[in-house]
Write an enzyme that holds these catalytic residues in place. Structure first.
Site, PDB file in Angstrom:
ATOM      1  N   LYS A 123       1.524 -12.427  -6.632  1.00 60.59           N
ATOM      2  CA  LYS A 123       2.904 -12.000  -6.884  1.00 60.59           C
ATOM      3  C   LYS A 123       3.580 -11.599  -5.574  1.00 60.59           C
ATOM      4  O   LYS A 123       2.914 -11.394  -4.558  1.00 60.59           O
ATOM      5  CB  LYS A 123       2.891 -10.822  -7.871  1.00 60.59           C
ATOM      6  CG  LYS A 123       2.141  -9.589  -7.349  1.00 60.59           C
ATOM      7  CD  LYS A 123       1.910  -8.561  -8.462  1.00 60.59           C
ATOM      8  CE  LYS A 123       1.163  -7.352  -7.934  1.00 60.59           C
ATOM      9  NZ  LYS A 123       0.800  -6.416  -9.022  1.00 60.59           N
ATOM     10  N   TYR A 161      18.425   6.950  17.750  1.00 58.98           N
ATOM     11  CA  TYR A 161      19.498   7.426  16.869  1.00 58.98           C
ATOM     12  C   TYR A 161      19.388   8.921  16.625  1.00 58.98           C
ATOM     13  O   TYR A 161      18.285   9.449  16.414  1.00 58.98           O
ATOM     14  CB  TYR A 161      19.447   6.706  15.515  1.00 58.98           C
ATOM     15  CG  TYR A 161      20.127   5.363  15.523  1.00 58.98           C
ATOM     16  CD1 TYR A 161      21.481   5.253  15.819  1.00 58.98           C
ATOM     17  CD2 TYR A 161      19.421   4.213  15.219  1.00 58.98           C
ATOM     18  CE1 TYR A 161      22.115   4.010  15.810  1.00 58.98           C
ATOM     19  CE2 TYR A 161      20.042   2.972  15.197  1.00 58.98           C
ATOM     20  CZ  TYR A 161      21.399   2.882  15.502  1.00 58.98           C
ATOM     21  OH  TYR A 161      22.012   1.654  15.495  1.00 58.98           O
TER      22      TYR A 161
HETATM   23  C1  LIG Z   1      -0.560  -6.064  -8.802  1.00 60.12           C
HETATM   24  C2  LIG Z   1      -1.506  -6.135  -9.932  1.00 60.12           C
HETATM   25  C3  LIG Z   1      -2.865  -6.440  -9.713  1.00 60.12           C
HETATM   26  C4  LIG Z   1      -3.479  -6.511  -8.338  1.00 60.12           C
HETATM   27  O1  LIG Z   1      -3.708  -5.191  -7.914  1.00 60.12           O
HETATM   28  P1  LIG Z   1      -4.469  -4.871  -6.531  1.00 60.12           P
HETATM   29  O2  LIG Z   1      -4.538  -3.390  -6.527  1.00 60.12           O
HETATM   30  O3  LIG Z   1      -3.590  -5.412  -5.450  1.00 60.12           O
HETATM   31  O4  LIG Z   1      -5.783  -5.526  -6.572  1.00 60.12           O
HETATM   32  C5  LIG Z   1      -3.683  -6.642 -10.819  1.00 60.12           C
HETATM   33  N1  LIG Z   1      -3.181  -6.514 -12.083  1.00 60.12           N
HETATM   34  C6  LIG Z   1      -1.895  -6.195 -12.325  1.00 60.12           C
HETATM   35  C7  LIG Z   1      -1.448  -6.051 -13.719  1.00 60.12           C
HETATM   36  C8  LIG Z   1      -1.022  -5.975 -11.263  1.00 60.12           C
HETATM   37  O5  LIG Z   1       0.240  -5.619 -11.515  1.00 60.12           O
END
Ligand SMILES: *Cc1c(COP(=O)(O)O)cnc(C)c1O
Length: 391
Positions: A66, A286
């Site tokens: 993702k 800044y």
């Molecule tokens: C993002 C996500 C993962 C992966 O999690 P990690 O901590 O990066 O291994 C797995 N399952 C779901 C439902 C997620 O949203």
């Protein structure tokens, strides 16, 4: 999205130029116009994935790709993982699934974690993408579509076991079971997600596991999909049939600050675009928030909060040059950061030199800790302005 895509294709053209210049990622000359060099080691990524599969066998390992594969480029990462043997890919949004589906083999399955949104049902079925059903209305809509198409549709059933984020309510178990018995759907996995998988000692892990097992007992012959990266390190009870690691595959520590067994995947080097010597009393950055306590050698590097280096690194973090720690001074700007190079011999850091932001001297997790955030947020914020070298 379109702007990112066109920048990418520019980067592809320049990439081959840089590969000609040098085979060594971080040492290669920086193509004109790019302020930073992001090296993404697809070999390390594949080894991390394979290490994960060995860890959880006989369970299988999916990969979570993702958010453009945690910012590293799903168009490069997903095919590399496919080549490493991965056949289950999870994204968050439906359009992310549409983007990777065509670049994976037909035997790969692509799942949408955020569920089935109204209006997506038909395109989802048409593209062969598998929704994670998170509510009764999603289940009903998918089942209705299966009925009208006259064919079975695959799905994952997600239950909320104690995070209150996504998933069917355990209170709906009877209704879910009745609906499934009506037919039309092939449930590939019963799924849930751990809220504290990165904290091995957190009692919530055991509570969620118990709830998952209670739900699983109602779907006796269906495989389970439960653990993320952290959960995959909690022992076999958490593995089910399929684990869903993300961050560990990208080289992040699965358990917060504990020793990280994964190989680093990302290296980030940023160019120096200015150096100067200032007298004691000079105001830096800044707001004039940092005042030089002594004469200082400063360098300005060409990346800032628009490049995933959060403002919380102001006066906190550091970068490295030839192993020497150079602290960030003053506030992080949008496109630049001022560093204190006084620890280096005079004239050592010159215009065009590159400092290490993530690399052998500073892990992704260490940088994230200095910024008061997590590796995930750093990775997904890196943005499109670095030159990307995939190895
Ligand atoms: C993002 C996500 C993962 C992966 O999690 P990690 O901590 O990066 O291994 C797995 N399952 C779901 C439902 C997620 O949203």
């Amino acid at each position: 999205m379109d702007a990112t895509r066109s920048m990418r294709s520019d980067a592809v053209t320049v990439r081959s130029m840089a590969e000609d210049m040098s085979r060594a990622g971080a040492d290669a000359a920086l193509p004109a116009g790019y302020p930073g060099y992001l090296t993404i080691d697809l070999g390390a990524l594949s080894r991390n994935y394979q290490a994960m599969t060995r860890r959880v066998a006989p369970a299988l390992a999916a990969a979570v790709v993702k958010a453009d594969a945690y910012g590293l480029g799903a168009d490069r990462v997903a095919p590399a993982l496919y080549a490493a043997g991965c056949r289950h890919f999870f994204v968050a949004q439906f359009h992310e699934a549409l983007a990777i589906r065509p670049i994976l083999g037909d035997d790969a399955k692509v799942f949408v974690l955020n569920g089935l949104q109204p209006g997506n049902e038909e395109p989802c079925a048409e593209a062969g993408i598998i929704p994670v059903l998170n509510g009764m209305e999603q289940l009903a809509a998918w089942q209705a579509l299966a009925g009208s198409l006259g064919r079975r549709l695959s799905a994952v059933l997600q239950f909320d076991t104690g995070m209150s984020r996504l998933g069917l309510a355990p209170a709906d178990l009877d209704r879910v079971q009745k609906a499934i018995e009506k037919g039309g759907l092939d449930i590939l996995f019963v799924m849930s997600h751990l809220a504290c998988g990165d904290e091995p000692d957190n009692a919530q892990n055991g509570e969620q596991l118990a709830e998952m097992q209670r739900i699983a007992a109602r779907f006796a012959d269906l495989p389970l999909c439960f653990a993320n990266s952290g959960g995959s390190f909690l022992g076999a009870a958490y593995h089910g049939a399929l684990v869903r690691p993300g961050i560990a595959v990208y080289g992040g520590a699965p358990h917060g600050n504990a020793d990280n067994p994964m190989e680093p995947v990302v290296r980030l080097d940023v160019a120096v675009v200015q150096t100067r010597t200032v007298a004691a009393g000079a105001k830096i950055g800044y707001g004039g928030s940092h005042v030089a306590a002594r004469q200082m050698v400063l360098a300005t590097i060409a990346a800032g909060y628009a490049d995933g280096l959060p403002r919380t690194l102001s006066d906190r973090g550091a970068v490295y040059f030839e192993g020497v720690r150079l602290p960030i001074v003053g506030r992080v700007s949008m496109d630049s950061i001022i560093i204190d190079a006084s620890a280096l011999p005079e004239g050592r850091l010159t215009l065009g030199a590159r400092v290490e932001v993530i690399g052998p001297n500073q892990s992704l997790d260490a940088l994230a800790a200095d910024a008061g955030t997590i590796s995930y947020e750093i990775l997904t914020s890196l943005g499109s302005r670095y030159f990307r070298n995939y190895r």
